[in-house]
Design a protein around this motif. Structure first.
Motif, mmCIF file in Angstrom:
data_model
loop_
_atom_site.group_PDB
_atom_site.id
_atom_site.type_symbol
_atom_site.label_atom_id
_atom_site.label_comp_id
_atom_site.label_asym_id
_atom_site.label_seq_id
_atom_site.Cartn_x
_atom_site.Cartn_y
_atom_site.Cartn_z
ATOM 1 N N PRO A 21 34.932 55.835 42.827
ATOM 2 C CA PRO A 21 34.666 54.465 42.380
ATOM 3 C C PRO A 21 35.939 53.634 42.262
ATOM 4 C CG PRO A 21 34.408 56.021 40.575
ATOM 5 C CD PRO A 21 34.540 56.834 41.817
ATOM 6 N N VAL A 22 35.787 52.342 42.527
ATOM 7 C CA VAL A 22 36.895 51.377 42.441
ATOM 8 C C VAL A 22 36.724 50.569 41.159
ATOM 9 C CG1 VAL A 22 37.997 49.414 43.566
ATOM 10 C CG2 VAL A 22 37.045 51.265 44.951
ATOM 11 N N TYR A 23 37.809 50.384 40.426
ATOM 12 C CA TYR A 23 37.752 49.689 39.152
ATOM 13 C C TYR A 23 38.618 48.429 39.178
ATOM 14 C CZ TYR A 23 35.719 54.025 37.408
ATOM 15 O OH TYR A 23 34.912 55.119 37.215
ATOM 16 N N SER A 24 38.153 47.400 38.462
ATOM 17 C CA SER A 24 38.874 46.131 38.322
ATOM 18 C C SER A 24 38.741 45.651 36.888
ATOM 19 C CB SER A 24 38.307 45.064 39.263
ATOM 20 O OG SER A 24 38.727 45.289 40.586
ATOM 21 N N ALA A 60 45.318 36.359 38.839
ATOM 22 C CA ALA A 60 45.541 37.378 39.866
ATOM 23 C C ALA A 60 44.409 38.393 39.868
ATOM 24 C CB ALA A 60 46.876 38.077 39.627
ATOM 25 N N GLY A 61 44.208 39.010 41.018
ATOM 26 C CA GLY A 61 43.208 40.056 41.154
ATOM 27 C C GLY A 61 43.844 41.428 41.130
ATOM 28 N N TYR A 62 43.060 42.405 40.703
ATOM 29 C CA TYR A 62 43.570 43.784 40.654
ATOM 30 C C TYR A 62 42.414 44.751 40.863
ATOM 31 C CZ TYR A 62 45.468 48.194 38.940
ATOM 32 O OH TYR A 62 45.870 49.500 38.840
ATOM 33 N N ALA A 63 42.704 45.863 41.537
ATOM 34 C CA ALA A 63 41.728 46.942 41.695
ATOM 35 C C ALA A 63 42.493 48.247 41.912
ATOM 36 C CB ALA A 63 40.791 46.674 42.867
ATOM 37 N N GLU A 64 41.854 49.355 41.548
ATOM 38 C CA GLU A 64 42.486 50.664 41.728
ATOM 39 C C GLU A 64 41.417 51.709 41.985
ATOM 40 O OE1 GLU A 64 42.800 52.686 37.370
ATOM 41 O OE2 GLU A 64 44.511 51.458 37.967
ATOM 42 N N PRO A 104 34.960 32.663 41.280
ATOM 43 C CA PRO A 104 36.120 32.703 40.377
ATOM 44 C C PRO A 104 36.788 34.072 40.326
ATOM 45 C CG PRO A 104 34.064 32.671 39.138
ATOM 46 C CD PRO A 104 33.705 32.425 40.565
ATOM 47 N N ASN A 105 36.101 35.100 40.758
ATOM 48 C CA ASN A 105 36.653 36.458 40.735
ATOM 49 C C ASN A 105 37.054 36.931 42.131
ATOM 50 O OD1 ASN A 105 36.068 36.759 37.900
ATOM 51 N ND2 ASN A 105 33.918 37.043 38.482
ATOM 52 N N ARG A 106 37.272 35.979 43.036
ATOM 53 C CA ARG A 106 37.468 36.358 44.436
ATOM 54 C C ARG A 106 38.742 37.182 44.657
ATOM 55 N NH1 ARG A 106 38.493 31.100 43.627
ATOM 56 N NH2 ARG A 106 40.364 30.087 44.455
ATOM 57 N N PHE A 107 39.744 37.021 43.821
ATOM 58 C CA PHE A 107 40.984 37.762 44.070
ATOM 59 C C PHE A 107 40.841 39.238 43.692
ATOM 60 C CE2 PHE A 107 42.321 33.300 43.317
ATOM 61 C CZ PHE A 107 42.725 33.035 44.620
ATOM 62 N N SER A 108 40.125 39.520 42.619
ATOM 63 C CA SER A 108 39.829 40.920 42.312
ATOM 64 C C SER A 108 38.852 41.502 43.323
ATOM 65 C CB SER A 108 39.258 41.051 40.897
ATOM 66 O OG SER A 108 40.289 41.007 39.930
ATOM 67 N N GLU A 109 37.897 40.690 43.774
ATOM 68 C CA GLU A 109 36.963 41.167 44.793
ATOM 69 C C GLU A 109 37.693 41.471 46.096
ATOM 70 O OE1 GLU A 109 33.756 41.943 44.437
ATOM 71 O OE2 GLU A 109 34.065 41.548 42.305
ATOM 72 N N LEU A 110 38.709 40.668 46.407
ATOM 73 C CA LEU A 110 39.511 40.940 47.596
ATOM 74 C C LEU A 110 40.272 42.252 47.430
ATOM 75 C CD1 LEU A 110 40.874 40.319 50.283
ATOM 76 C CD2 LEU A 110 42.456 38.798 49.059
ATOM 77 N N ALA A 111 40.843 42.473 46.240
ATOM 78 C CA ALA A 111 41.560 43.728 45.995
ATOM 79 C C ALA A 111 40.618 44.915 46.172
ATOM 80 C CB ALA A 111 42.157 43.717 44.588
ATOM 81 N N LYS A 112 39.383 44.790 45.687
ATOM 82 C CA LYS A 112 38.408 45.869 45.854
ATOM 83 C C LYS A 112 38.037 46.060 47.329
ATOM 84 C CE LYS A 112 35.491 44.390 42.601
ATOM 85 N NZ LYS A 112 34.320 44.404 41.684
ATOM 86 N N SER A 164 46.425 51.299 44.395
ATOM 87 C CA SER A 164 46.370 50.195 43.435
ATOM 88 C C SER A 164 46.814 48.922 44.150
ATOM 89 C CB SER A 164 47.294 50.459 42.240
ATOM 90 O OG SER A 164 46.896 51.623 41.546
ATOM 91 N N VAL A 165 46.118 47.820 43.882
ATOM 92 C CA VAL A 165 46.368 46.569 44.597
ATOM 93 C C VAL A 165 46.376 45.387 43.624
ATOM 94 C CG1 VAL A 165 45.583 45.000 46.416
ATOM 95 C CG2 VAL A 165 45.212 47.471 46.659
#
Length: 503
Positions: A94-97, A108-112, A449-457, A487-488
């Motif tokens: 699973p990917v988490y943000s 900023a967006g983030y995912a790992e 509004p969450n597109r940057f974290s969605e991009l990281a995912k 991690s991104v």
């Protein structure tokens, strides 16, 4: 990041119970209250300027940091997995943000994701927040005593960082808690020079020589050079503190470090290791960092071995050959390369040339002293060549390479972002592929509004074989799968411009 040779391979999973005993156990309180008995906090506070561990360089009671994910990462339920994979080893994790109600600096967006099978624990760590740097205006010498009573002002900035651990997560956990404190302290030491029209020769404002300003101008010294110097010193000091704490607590391991700092209209990208940052714009893509591996830093490493041959303990040869030499090569003239050579030459093979090469292998398989796949980073103070007393640390640099982007000279557009990620992403995707995915996704999701974290995912999903909303097996076509932790961060530059206009 791949574990150094000599440590448990990915095929030999760490015992969860062993990990919990080593990293999650309670430590003595040393006279502190129960709420402090777990050692100092293990995640960046909401603002990097909040209470922190003892200042760098000032030793406090030794205390191992507990393993936790970054504080800004509020673990939410991941998207439901598809039907079980026939092969558990290839099943995506699973990917988490962060939760949508916990925005990061600049939105900023983030995912790992944990991809590595060696442990259920992520060896990557991330940190981000706001920096508040104390500043006190300096006057003439006779005014100094009075100026001490003046109210302090603050220079503010932002900070994002990724740490990719190897040999366990200990160094990455420490670095994520320590580096921002070292950085802030070093910036506070020179903040008056940063804000001056021209960096003064003497920070106190004294002018010993009437031509001091001219000398500074002739050297081309600018405020950004002071910031770069502060970043370099902060990385070095963080490395020293990690070594002290690991020695005191009996821990080991190392990590790479990639940090982005925004200060006074400029972005500073500092990299020590093989993580990577790129600038993605409509007009093109620009690499903001270089990977530091035994192969890319061959000449520096060979030169160090030339000047300090004792570091090799007569067990390695500093010379590079296209392949490992054999006894049958003795007396033959073969291709070789030394520290002072970009090209190749021929030499007659001697017995000493049959030793194991200082740098062996190519690409991702290149190893320093047959052990480590990176040549810069933090930690690894106790790492030795397997079954020897040869230390790896003398060949490793903690000093980062720093790239500067002047945002005041830029006109960022809505889709201009910085993508920074650990090497697990770049093992699978090239810069151009990441840029294309970024352009397409942001154009199609402008109102999310969450597109940057969605991009990281999305980027992480592509490292797991996920394509067009479906899960692909790694054996299908040319779909590549990363088995490293990933991690991104996605940092939008347009958000900063809008914020500046609004203020």
């Amino acid at each position: 990041m791949r574990a150094p040779r000599g440590l448990p391979p990915a095929s030999a999973p760490m015992s969860t119970e062993w990990f919990r005993r080593r990293f999650l156990h309670r430590v003595p309180s040393w006279g502190r209250g129960p709420s402090e008995a777990l050692g100092w906090r293990a995640g960046l506070e909401d603002a990097v300027g909040s209470p922190e561990p003892p200042a760098c360089g000032r030793a406090g009671p030794a205390s191992p940091l507990p393993y936790r994910r970054p504080k800004f990462l509020r673990v939410v339920a991941p998207a439901p997995r598809p039907h079980p994979y026939p092969d558990p080893q290839s099943r995506p994790r699973p990917v988490y943000s962060p939760a949508p109600d916990r925005p990061l600096p600049w939105n900023a967006g983030y995912a790992e994701v944990i991809n590595a099978e060696k442990s259920e624990f992520n060896e990557d760590q991330a940190a981000c927040g706001h920096l508040s740097i104390k500043h006190r205006e300096l006057g003439d010498d006779e005014d100094q005593e009075w100026m001490i009573l003046c109210q302090e002002e603050y220079v503010t900035g932002c900070y994002w960082a990724l740490f990719d651990g190897h040999g366990g997560p200990a160094a990455a956990v420490m670095a994520s808690n320590i580096l921002h404190g070292c950085l802030r302290a070093k910036l506070e030491d020179i903040v008056e020079g940063i804000l001056a029209p021209q960096p003064p020769m003497h920070l106190s404002g004294c002018r010993i020589c009437p031509s001091d300003p001219l000398f500074v101008e002739e050297k081309g010294i600018q405020a950004q050079d002071l910031v770069i110097g502060a970043i370099e010193k902060a990385f070095q000091e963080c490395d020293t503190v990690i070594g002290q704490k690991m020695t005191a607590t009996g821990q080991s391991g190392g990590c790479t470090a990639l940090a982005v700092l925004y200060l006074e209209g400029k972005l500073y990208v500092a990299n020590a290791g093989d993580s990577r940052a790129i600038l993605v714009q409509r007009k093109g893509t620009r690499a903001l960092s270089s990977e530091f591996t035994p192969e890319t830093e061959r000449r520096r490493i060979q030169h160090l071995a030339f000047t300090h041959p004792r570091l090799l303990a007569n067990e390695f040869t500093r010379l590079e050959f296209p392949r490992r030499l054999r006894s049958e090569d003795l007396g033959q003239k073969v291709l070789f390369r030394d520290y002072n050579m970009n090209g190749w030459g021929y030499k007659q093979v001697e017995k000493s040339d049959l030793k194991y090469p200082l740098v062996h292998g190519q690409g991702k398989q290149a190893r320093l002293l047959g052990t480590l796949a990176v040549s810069r980073g933090l930690g690894d103070h106790h790492l030795k060549v397997l079954d020897s007393d040869i230390h790896i640390k003398p060949f490793l640099l903690s000093i980062p390479e720093v790239t500067v982007i002047d945002l005041e000279q830029q006109e960022p557009e809505e889709e201009d972002v910085i993508i920074m990620a650990t090497d697990g992403l770049w093992d699978v995707l090239a810069n151009e592929q990441v840029a294309q995915l970024t352009h397409t996704f942001l154009q199609n999701n402008r109102h999310d509004p969450n597109r940057f974290s969605e991009l990281a995912k999305l980027l992480i999903h592509r490292t797991q074989g996920r394509e067009e909303g479906t899960w692909q097996q790694s054996s299908v076509g040319d779909v590549l799968v990363s088995y490293d932790d990933v991690s991104v961060f996605v940092i939008p530059l347009y958000h900063k411009k809008q914020k500046s206009r609004d203020s």
